[in-house]
Motif scaffolding. Structure first.
Motif, PDB file in Angstrom:
ATOM      1  N   ASP A 197      -9.801   2.233   6.276  1.00  0.00           N
ATOM      2  CA  ASP A 197     -10.048   3.333   5.332  1.00  0.00           C
ATOM      3  C   ASP A 197     -11.135   4.260   5.862  1.00  0.00           C
TER       4      ASP A 197
ATOM      5  N   HIS B  75      -5.215   6.181  -2.046  1.00  0.00           N
ATOM      6  CA  HIS B  75      -4.320   5.122  -1.580  1.00  0.00           C
ATOM      7  C   HIS B  75      -4.478   3.882  -2.436  1.00  0.00           C
TER       8      HIS B  75
ATOM      9  N   VAL C  35      -9.436   4.787  -4.138  1.00  0.00           N
ATOM     10  CA  VAL C  35      -8.595   3.630  -3.830  1.00  0.00           C
ATOM     11  C   VAL C  35      -8.308   2.917  -5.151  1.00  0.00           C
TER      12      VAL C  35
ATOM     13  N   SER D 153     -11.981  -0.432   3.464  1.00  0.00           N
ATOM     14  CA  SER D 153     -11.791  -1.242   4.665  1.00  0.00           C
ATOM     15  C   SER D 153     -12.194  -0.424   5.897  1.00  0.00           C
TER      16      SER D 153
ATOM     17  N   GLU E 292       0.817  -1.218   0.000  1.00  0.00           N
ATOM     18  CA  GLU E 292       0.000   0.000   0.000  1.00  0.00           C
ATOM     19  C   GLU E 292       0.847   1.263   0.000  1.00  0.00           C
TER      20      GLU E 292
ATOM     21  N   PHE F 244     -11.710  -1.718  -2.284  1.00  0.00           N
ATOM     22  CA  PHE F 244     -12.901  -1.645  -1.421  1.00  0.00           C
ATOM     23  C   PHE F 244     -12.541  -0.702  -0.278  1.00  0.00           C
TER      24      PHE F 244
ATOM     25  N   HIS G 143      -4.234  -0.411  -2.759  1.00  0.00           N
ATOM     26  CA  HIS G 143      -4.322  -1.674  -2.020  1.00  0.00           C
ATOM     27  C   HIS G 143      -3.326  -2.684  -2.565  1.00  0.00           C
TER      28      HIS G 143
HETATM   29 ZN   LIG Z   1      -7.695   0.820   1.929  1.00  0.00          ZN
END
Ligand SMILES: [Zn+2]
Length: 203
Positions: free
Chosen positions: A95, A82, A112, A92, A29, A90, A84
């Motif tokens: 997040d 950001h 994302v 999280s 990430e 998705f 993944h």
């Molecule tokens: Zn994330």
């Protein structure tokens, strides 16, 4: 509240390209921040100091504060992007916590992405009440190729640029870097108006 039908996120092509480069470079990430214009165009993406693992990127509050203090338009920093890494895109739990931590009076754009070039975009608002617009279209804003021509036309129509002319020294040497200007047709080699033809006509 009536949600605009055409609500979408636009991002400068340059910004998107940087995000893809960093996504490729990161083993897992990474996070970056960006500015958002009033008509929701994301641009000026910037990295900040961070420690990432393969599955998490925590927003270090000190690094974030340092970033905003040195930013030219901190009030415009309203996008959090950001990656993944190799995982799906998705939101999280972490997040959601990051987004809550970046709450402001206007809005927050979150994007994302992952290494498969997948992405998800959303806008969160906290005023007048808390709302999330998820799965928004993300459009790349390309540089306007016509703009250069239009700007050139306007520049030429409005701007006159004076060339500073430095005089030759007593030996006739021109200052360094200055090209000999072509002699206008009315000027003789000594710099005087060339009246020969006019006088001939007058006579
Ligand atoms: Zn994330």
């Amino acid at each position: 509240m009536k949600v605009k039908q055409n609500l979408r996120v636009r991002i400068d092509a340059d910004a998107m390209e940087r995000i893809w480069h960093w996504t490729d470079l990161a083993a897992g990430e990474f996070s970056c921040l960006a500015t958002v214009t009033d008509d929701v165009v994301v641009g000026g993406v910037q990295l900040f100091d961070q420690v990432c693992t393969s599955a998490s990127t925590e927003l270090d509050q000190d690094a974030l504060a340092k970033f905003l203090v040195t930013h030219q338009q901190p009030e415009r920093v309203r996008a959090w992007i950001h990656s993944h890494g190799r995982l799906n895109v998705f939101w999280s739990q972490q997040d959601e916590a990051c987004i809550a931590g970046l709450a402001n009076d206007v809005c927050l754009v979150s994007i994302v992405v992952n290494k498969k070039r997948e992405w998800k975009a959303r806008i969160d608002i906290w005023q007048p009440f808390r709302l999330t617009f998820d799965d928004l279209p993300l459009e790349i804003r390309l540089p306007d190729q016509q703009l250069r021509g239009e700007c050139e036309k306007l520049f030429n129509a409005h701007v006159v640029e004076m060339q500073p002319v430095l005089m030759p020294d007593w030996r006739g040497n021109r200052p360094q870097g200055q090209k000999q200007q072509p002699r206008p047709s009315w000027m003789d080699q000594n710099g005087w108006p060339d009246l020969e033809d006019d006088l001939a006509d007058w006579r």
